[in-house]
Write an enzyme that holds these catalytic residues in place. Structure first.
Site, PDB file in Angstrom:
ATOM      1  N   ARG A  86      -3.578  -1.307  -6.370  1.00 30.76           N
ATOM      2  CA  ARG A  86      -2.794  -2.536  -6.252  1.00 30.76           C
ATOM      3  C   ARG A  86      -3.211  -3.458  -7.378  1.00 30.76           C
ATOM      4  NH1 ARG A  86      -5.966  -4.601  -0.826  1.00 30.76           N
ATOM      5  NH2 ARG A  86      -8.010  -4.346  -1.706  1.00 30.76           N
ATOM      6  N   LYS A 120       0.831  -1.205   0.000  1.00 31.85           N
ATOM      7  CA  LYS A 120       0.000   0.000   0.000  1.00 31.85           C
ATOM      8  C   LYS A 120       0.865   1.254   0.000  1.00 31.85           C
ATOM      9  CE  LYS A 120      -3.723  -0.597   2.431  1.00 31.85           C
ATOM     10  NZ  LYS A 120      -4.294  -0.862   3.762  1.00 31.85           N
ATOM     11  N   GLY A 170      -8.570  -7.151   4.282  1.00 30.61           N
ATOM     12  CA  GLY A 170      -9.334  -7.297   5.516  1.00 30.61           C
ATOM     13  C   GLY A 170      -8.537  -7.813   6.695  1.00 30.61           C
ATOM     14  N   CYS A 221       6.607 -39.638 -10.779  1.00 31.63           N
ATOM     15  CA  CYS A 221       5.205 -40.043 -10.765  1.00 31.63           C
ATOM     16  C   CYS A 221       4.558 -39.861  -9.389  1.00 31.63           C
ATOM     17  CB  CYS A 221       5.056 -41.474 -11.259  1.00 31.63           C
ATOM     18  SG  CYS A 221       5.830 -42.684 -10.179  1.00 31.63           S
ATOM     19  N   HIS A 263     -16.483  -8.082   1.652  1.00 34.28           N
ATOM     20  CA  HIS A 263     -15.469  -8.994   2.178  1.00 34.28           C
ATOM     21  C   HIS A 263     -15.640 -10.393   1.602  1.00 34.28           C
ATOM     22  CE1 HIS A 263     -13.864 -11.899   5.133  1.00 34.28           C
ATOM     23  NE2 HIS A 263     -12.876 -11.030   5.206  1.00 34.28           N
ATOM     24  N   GLU A 307      12.409 -45.152  -5.574  1.00 32.47           N
ATOM     25  CA  GLU A 307      11.577 -44.721  -4.457  1.00 32.47           C
ATOM     26  C   GLU A 307      12.106 -45.199  -3.113  1.00 32.47           C
ATOM     27  OE1 GLU A 307       7.612 -46.306  -4.835  1.00 32.47           O
ATOM     28  OE2 GLU A 307       8.329 -48.092  -5.858  1.00 32.47           O
ATOM     29  N   ARG A 316      -3.150   3.149   8.500  1.00 26.70           N
ATOM     30  CA  ARG A 316      -3.467   1.984   7.668  1.00 26.70           C
ATOM     31  C   ARG A 316      -2.288   1.034   7.631  1.00 26.70           C
ATOM     32  NH1 ARG A 316      -4.671   4.609   1.976  1.00 26.70           N
ATOM     33  NH2 ARG A 316      -5.976   2.767   1.699  1.00 26.70           N
ATOM     34  N   ARG A 371       2.988 -49.924 -13.982  1.00 23.05           N
ATOM     35  CA  ARG A 371       3.715 -50.410 -12.820  1.00 23.05           C
ATOM     36  C   ARG A 371       3.208 -51.796 -12.450  1.00 23.05           C
ATOM     37  NH1 ARG A 371       3.110 -47.231  -7.256  1.00 23.05           N
ATOM     38  NH2 ARG A 371       1.046 -48.199  -7.319  1.00 23.05           N
ATOM     39  N   SER A 378      11.634 -43.741 -12.851  1.00 19.99           N
ATOM     40  CA  SER A 378      10.530 -42.862 -12.499  1.00 19.99           C
ATOM     41  C   SER A 378      10.606 -42.660 -10.989  1.00 19.99           C
ATOM     42  CB  SER A 378       9.199 -43.500 -12.895  1.00 19.99           C
ATOM     43  OG  SER A 378       8.139 -42.678 -12.459  1.00 19.99           O
ATOM     44  N   MET A 383      -5.536  -6.644   8.233  1.00 18.35           N
ATOM     45  CA  MET A 383      -5.023  -5.702   9.206  1.00 18.35           C
ATOM     46  C   MET A 383      -6.018  -4.550   9.297  1.00 18.35           C
ATOM     47  SD  MET A 383      -2.208  -7.512   9.289  1.00 18.35           S
ATOM     48  CE  MET A 383      -0.987  -6.551  10.122  1.00 18.35           C
ATOM     49  N   GLY A 388       9.443 -42.210  -7.591  1.00 23.54           N
ATOM     50  CA  GLY A 388       8.229 -42.347  -6.784  1.00 23.54           C
ATOM     51  C   GLY A 388       8.436 -41.497  -5.545  1.00 23.54           C
ATOM     52  N   THR A 389       8.151 -40.212  -5.681  1.00 22.19           N
ATOM     53  CA  THR A 389       8.558 -39.280  -4.620  1.00 22.19           C
ATOM     54  C   THR A 389       7.708 -39.403  -3.357  1.00 22.19           C
ATOM     55  OG1 THR A 389       7.279 -37.583  -5.753  1.00 22.19           O
ATOM     56  CG2 THR A 389       9.666 -37.587  -6.118  1.00 22.19           C
ATOM     57  N   ASN A 390       6.552 -40.075  -3.435  1.00 22.49           N
ATOM     58  CA  ASN A 390       5.795 -40.287  -2.189  1.00 22.49           C
ATOM     59  C   ASN A 390       6.560 -41.232  -1.280  1.00 22.49           C
ATOM     60  OD1 ASN A 390       3.845 -38.822  -3.467  1.00 22.49           O
ATOM     61  ND2 ASN A 390       2.471 -40.546  -3.820  1.00 22.49           N
ATOM     62  N   ASP A 391       6.882 -42.427  -1.810  1.00 24.75           N
ATOM     63  CA  ASP A 391       7.633 -43.387  -1.002  1.00 24.75           C
ATOM     64  C   ASP A 391       9.029 -42.864  -0.689  1.00 24.75           C
ATOM     65  OD1 ASP A 391       6.276 -45.728  -0.119  1.00 24.75           O
ATOM     66  OD2 ASP A 391       5.972 -46.286  -2.221  1.00 24.75           O
ATOM     67  N   TYR A 415      10.242 -35.632 -17.637  1.00 19.93           N
ATOM     68  CA  TYR A 415       8.799 -35.400 -17.508  1.00 19.93           C
ATOM     69  C   TYR A 415       8.345 -35.480 -16.059  1.00 19.93           C
ATOM     70  CZ  TYR A 415       8.008 -40.463 -16.926  1.00 19.93           C
ATOM     71  OH  TYR A 415       8.007 -41.744 -16.448  1.00 19.93           O
TER      72      TYR A 415
HETATM   73  P1  ADP Z   1      -7.643  -2.365   3.499  1.00 17.35           P
HETATM   74  O1  ADP Z   1      -6.218  -2.756   3.447  1.00 17.35           O
HETATM   75  O2  ADP Z   1      -8.476  -3.268   4.290  1.00 17.35           O
HETATM   76  O3  ADP Z   1      -8.175  -2.059   2.131  1.00 17.35           O
HETATM   77  P2  ADP Z   1      -7.366   0.453   3.902  1.00 17.35           P
HETATM   78  O4  ADP Z   1      -6.173   0.933   4.621  1.00 17.35           O
HETATM   79  O5  ADP Z   1      -7.340   0.588   2.438  1.00 17.35           O
HETATM   80  O6  ADP Z   1      -7.685  -1.022   4.332  1.00 17.35           O
HETATM   81  O7  ADP Z   1      -8.565   1.255   4.520  1.00 17.35           O
HETATM   82  C1  ADP Z   1      -9.892   0.846   4.615  1.00 17.35           C
HETATM   83  C2  ADP Z   1     -10.796   1.926   4.128  1.00 17.35           C
HETATM   84  O8  ADP Z   1     -10.558   3.147   4.787  1.00 17.35           O
HETATM   85  C3  ADP Z   1     -10.565   2.160   2.666  1.00 17.35           C
HETATM   86  O9  ADP Z   1     -11.655   1.664   1.964  1.00 17.35           O
HETATM   87  C4  ADP Z   1     -10.442   3.633   2.494  1.00 17.35           C
HETATM   88  O10 ADP Z   1     -11.471   4.098   1.679  1.00 17.35           O
HETATM   89  C5  ADP Z   1     -10.605   4.220   3.885  1.00 17.35           C
HETATM   90  N1  ADP Z   1      -9.479   5.130   4.106  1.00 17.35           N
HETATM   91  C6  ADP Z   1      -8.220   4.814   4.376  1.00 17.35           C
HETATM   92  N2  ADP Z   1      -7.441   5.905   4.457  1.00 17.35           N
HETATM   93  C7  ADP Z   1      -8.234   6.959   4.229  1.00 17.35           C
HETATM   94  C8  ADP Z   1      -8.030   8.364   4.158  1.00 17.35           C
HETATM   95  N3  ADP Z   1      -6.823   8.887   4.313  1.00 17.35           N
HETATM   96  N4  ADP Z   1      -9.075   9.139   3.915  1.00 17.35           N
HETATM   97  C9  ADP Z   1     -10.291   8.586   3.719  1.00 17.35           C
HETATM   98  N5  ADP Z   1     -10.566   7.297   3.782  1.00 17.35           N
HETATM   99  C10 ADP Z   1      -9.544   6.472   4.017  1.00 17.35           C
HETATM  100 MG    MG Z   2      -7.814  -0.753   0.971  1.00 15.64          MG
HETATM  101 MG    MG Z   3       5.653 -46.525  -4.238  1.00 13.13          MG
END
Ligand code: ADP
Ligand code: MG
Ligand code: MG
Length: 909
Positions: free
Chosen positions: A371, A27, A107, A868, A493, A782, A98, A655, A801, A109, A803-806, A888
């Site tokens: 991203r 980020k 979601g 195999c 989410h 193997e 953030r 085999r 061949s 952190m 036989g990487t399991n055994d 192979y």
């Molecule tokens: P995640 O990694 O879960 O996407 P973010 O750090 O992107 O978390 O933040 C979650 C939400 O908070 C984002 O959807 C973003 O819109 C909002 N947010 C983060 N920073 C700011 C900011 N500086 N101003 C306004 N909204 C923000």
């Molecule tokens: Mg985000």
């Molecule tokens: Mg075998």
């Protein structure tokens, strides 16, 4: 001077860049890069991942001493750019804090918004914005997030879900309103008071009023959260090492909730579900970013095209769409053009599909994140192939863009159209993540886990049904066949995580009423209970009653193009492990160029064959065994004919009998009685023979070539079946290429007598028929000893061949079937980096492979070398086998495309 821990970004000065992901997290690095591209980003700074590591290792005080001055300078720079002071009650600068690791962890952190507010500053914010409701709403959101993430106020029971929401619900009931938006400024002020009391009474501490105390608390909480349970689960599922750490981004707040000229949204430069080259996304007017993701309101579409498509799926008429859910393109055309320009710049710059977050504050666009977007396997393939065609990326990049394992999504079955005809649709939601799923309803993530586990993996197929999902549901989601949510959009989410997992998901099925307490789901007047069957179509958003049959996917189009490209670059051949003509046909359709392992014993269990096998086992002497084997011969020959036909023109590695004989006899009383009756022998005789066959350690017992050594007539019959079948098929005008493989060899003196029987039998059959086929006789490597003496074995064997399991079991000294009780713990503790049965242990077992390959080649330069074991379908292992110079890999039919791509990646990577 020590390296800095703080990297600034903004319109004035930007220290970081996209290339600095390891240090700044994804980020932070991309926020910096956007600033470099002159895209509007609220100013801020990134505290590096090195600070996280320092915190983990040296603790709080040491960290603060290291970064205090730099952080203060960073805040001062933001103050200068925004023209507001942090902690100035009259006109406060508010910050977001953030997290951001190297690899995006949606979601995982926690982000804190509106930091810097307190009882004085809220008044300043109200006065400055002229919007008292906004000010108090910002404050209560801040307390809510901070109370949860930093102060750790968690639910006390499963039903409570979110203690702050309980307080909100109580106030709403008291005020007689239904929606949060109906609460006025005085109500929100009331909420702030109640939240503070809740925090005080539950935690025995007060909510911090000093902005700097708030800031440090938040920064440390982000570092702390790198090690929380849900982050660890995600890392486990995605192979992200703990040592990477997370960065923290501190940034000026911008507000999407300042009225109707403000908005916030999420967009994708291409369709994350299908890969279509179409800018798309969702937004909400007068909302903060979290509102889009939380899926509480129905979001609107960014483009007009997207909006029309959405309306069709959601069964919303054009008039209603324009009035209630207009696109951003219609609603704010100027800002839409700006956003379009930014998305084009960003995609062209990163040469990949981007997932964008933006906020519009009173008519000004701010980008908050970009991203590389998560996408389904199908989208991965389409985007790679289209970007290649558009000249945006080269062939090598296109190959590397697709995660081999994600091809699974495309190979996944879809609903059988015939079965679908009778299916009863009960609701419709958004096609959040494609594929077909059928299973039994569960309403809680932990139950999804419990149900799906069952005994020895024979668990139940479950569909997780939730109002909406949250990161706590991750484990449950990962074991469910599919996910259904009543709320939430395409970027909720549930939708994002399901796409990441390649799991079928239908989100926002508004007609579905979910009652997790009662464990019911109701649509209209019909109710489904926990355990009832439903089916989901993640590609259309349809929800069906009951269980619906599925069928195989189509493999043409972009998938076909990608596979053709992979085949041009790969050096390893990919064969399949297949025991039946049906499997062989599937494998060939998926691009296998031969069978690398046919387990002949799998043919022994079908129908009347098992009886002949048991006769052989019970026989008192060779003559008796030969009588029984004579009955098996035509059946086995027929099987081989089927395989040779399916693999016309390609090698088929067969085999010889491998498992210990006790696997073919019943061990329970009833089974032995039945066998006695059927074979007309006394049950005592059967019991005696079963006892004789008992072994303390069957894995290391009388199996593999040891059977053929003690009962040469078995080898003879199997060899005869192979060559007779080959000649029969050749007589039909086809080209069979048998490769006869001797299992579990540890010495050339084991190999030689078995190979001699095979060759002698071949000559005999050829003489009888007056015809020949080309064939090879080789062995499995193997046992560790076989690898160590591979030069002597290779002087006689025409192929190896692995036989990487055994080979793994015997090298590690633990069996795959028994390792479950300790291996997960080993992996968790880092004793082994991963399960060596899943991905080959390159340092240990891998050495034996390299050694044997080299020894084999030293005595027979053209010796054919293959794999195999299960590892033949594992991308990381395939990379290793490529480097080891093998010819192979062989894997299960459905992994063949994955292996082809992995082999190409190994060649170009
Ligand atoms: P995640 O990694 O879960 O996407 P973010 O750090 O992107 O978390 O933040 C979650 C939400 O908070 C984002 O959807 C973003 O819109 C909002 N947010 C983060 N920073 C700011 C900011 N500086 N101003 C306004 N909204 C923000
Ligand atoms: Mg985000
Ligand atoms: Mg075998």
């Amino acid at each position: 001077m020590p390296a800095p821990y703080v990297y600034r970004f903004g319109s004035q000065r930007t220290d970081g860049a996209a290339a600095m992901k390891n240090l700044l997290g994804g980020k932070g690095a991309n926020l910096a890069e956007m600033c470099r591209l002159a895209i509007p980003v609220p100013p801020g700074f990134t505290i590096s991942t090195e600070a996280c590591t320092a915190y983990t290792q040296q603790g709080r005080d040491a960290l603060l001493a290291m970064i205090d001055a730099e952080v203060r300078e960073g805040v001062a720079a933001v103050e200068a750019e925004m023209g507001k002071r942090f902690g100035n009650a009259a006109d406060p600068l508010l910050l977001s804090v953030r997290s951001g690791a190297r690899a995006s962890m949606p979601g995982m952190m926690d982000t804190i918004l509106n930091l810097g507010l307190n009882d004085e500053a809220v008044a300043g914010l109200a006065a400055r914005s002229g919007n008292e409701r906004f000010a108090w709403d910002s404050y209560r959101r801040f307390i809510q997030m901070y109370g949860d993430v930093v102060m750790g106020l968690k639910p006390t029971s499963k039903e409570e879900h979110d203690p702050f929401e309980v307080v909100i619900d109580a106030l709403k009931t008291q005020r007689g309103v239904k929606l949060d938006t109906e609460l006025d400024a005085a109500d929100l002020q009331q909420l702030v008071q109640r939240f503070k009391s809740l925090i005080h009474s539950r935690l025995g501490r007060d909510f911090p009023t000093d902005p700097w105390e708030q800031l440090w608390g938040a920064v440390l909480a982000v570092f702390e959260s790198w090690n929380n349970e849900r982050a660890r689960v995600y890392r486990e599922l995605n192979d992200i090492p703990e040592s990477w750490g997370t960065a923290v981004n501190v940034q000026a707040m911008v507000f999407g909730n300042l009225g109707d000229s403000s908005a916030t949204g999420v967009a994708f430069t291409r369709d994350a579900g299908t890969g279509e080259d179409l800018f798309n996304g969702e937004f909400l007017v007068n909302a903060q970013g979290e509102d889009v993701v939380a899926g509480i309101r129905t979001p609107q579409q960014i483009t007009l095209e997207g909006s029309r498509r959405w309306a069709e799926l959601a069964l919303v008429g054009e008039d209603e769409r324009r009035a209630t859910y207009p696109s951003l393109e219609e609603l704010m055309p100027g800002l839409y053009q700006e956003l379009l320009a930014a998305e084009t710049t960003l995609e062209n710059h990163f040469h990949d599909m981007q997932d964008l977050e933006f906020t519009i504050q009173e008519g000004k666009l701010w980008m908050l994140q970009t991203r590389n977007g998560k996408r389904t396997g199908a989208a991965m393939v389409r985007i790679a192939m289209e970007m290649l065609a558009q000249g945006m990326i080269d062939e090598r990049t296109a190959l590397l863009r697709v995660t081999p394992d994600r091809l699974n999504d495309l190979l996944h079955p879809v609903f059988d159209t015939q079965a679908l005809k009778d299916a009863v649709p009960i609701a419709r939601g958004l096609p959040a993540s494609p594929g077909a799923a059928t299973g039994q309803i569960v309403f809680h993530a932990d139950e999804a886990e419990a149900w799906s586990k069952g005994e020895k993996g024979s668990g139940k197929a479950v569909i997780l049904v939730r109002q909406e999902t949250s990161p706590e549901d991750l484990r449950g989601m990962s074991v469910a066949q599919g996910i259904l949510t009543a709320r939430g959009g395409m970027t909720s989410h549930a939708a994002v995580v399901a796409r990441g997992m390649g799991k079928c998901c239908v989100s926002g099925a508004g007609a579905v009423h979910v009652d997790p307490k009662a464990r019911t789901m109701t649509v209209g007047s019909v109710t489904w209970h926990e355990g009832d069957w439903i089916s989901l179509n993640g590609s259309t958003g349809e929800v069906f009653d009951g269980r619906i049959a599925t069928k195989d996917a189509e493999l043409s189009g972009d998938f076909g193009k990608l596979m053709a490209l992979a085949d041009r670059y790969k050096r390893l051949d990919v064969r399949a492990n297949a025991d039946t003509p049906t499997d062989a046909t599937v494998a060939r359709r998926l691009g296998a160029t031969g069978i690398g392992l046919c387990r002949t014993e799998h043919m022994f269990f079908q129908g009347e064959r098992i009886q002949a096998v048991r006769e052989m086992i019970l026989a008192d002497d060779e003559a008796g065994r030969r009588r029984a084997l004579a009955k098996l011969l035509p059946m086995q020959r027929g099987d081989f004919e089927g395989l040779f036909r399916a693999m016309d023109g390609l090698p088929v590695t067969i085999r010889l009998l491998d498992p210990p004989l006790h696997e073919f006899v019943p061990h329970d009383d009833a089974g032995q009685q039945a066998m006695a009756q059927q074979m007309r022998v006394p049950v005592a005789k059967i019991k005696r023979r079963v006892e004789e066959l008992h072994e303390f350690n069957p894995m290391l017992g009388h199996r593999g070539c040891r059977l053929g050594i003690t009962y040469p007539e078995i080898t003879e019959m199997q060899a005869r079946a192979v060559f007779e079948a080959a000649l029969n098929v050749q007589a039909e005008g086809l080209k069979p290429f048998p490769e006869v493989m001797i299992p579990l060899v540890g010495s050339v003196r084991e190999f030689n007598p078995q190979a001699a029987i095979v060759r002698k039998t071949a000559e005999a059959v050829f003489a009888e028929r007056g015809a020949k086929v080309h064939y090879l006789v080789g062995t499995m490597i193997e046992t560790p000893r076989a690898a160590l003496v591979a030069d002597s074995i290779g002087s006689q064997a025409e192929f190896f061949s692995f036989g990487t399991n055994d080979l793994t079991q015997m090298t590690m000294g633990f069996s795959r079937d028994d390792a479950g009780s300790f291996l997960p713990e080993y992996v968790k503790k880092g004793i082994y980096e991963q399960d060596p049965f899943r991905s080959i242990d390159q340092k240990g077992v891998g050495q034996l492979v390299e050694l044997a390959a080299q020894k084999g080649r030293s005595v027979r330069p053209d010796i054919e070398l293959g794999v195999c074991g299960e590892h033949g379908g594992d991308p990381a292992s395939i990379g290793f086998f490529h480097k080891a110079g093998l010819d192979y890999v062989s894997c299960s039919p459905f992994r063949v495309p994955i292996a082809r791509l992995a082999a190409a990646q190994a060649a170009v990577g």
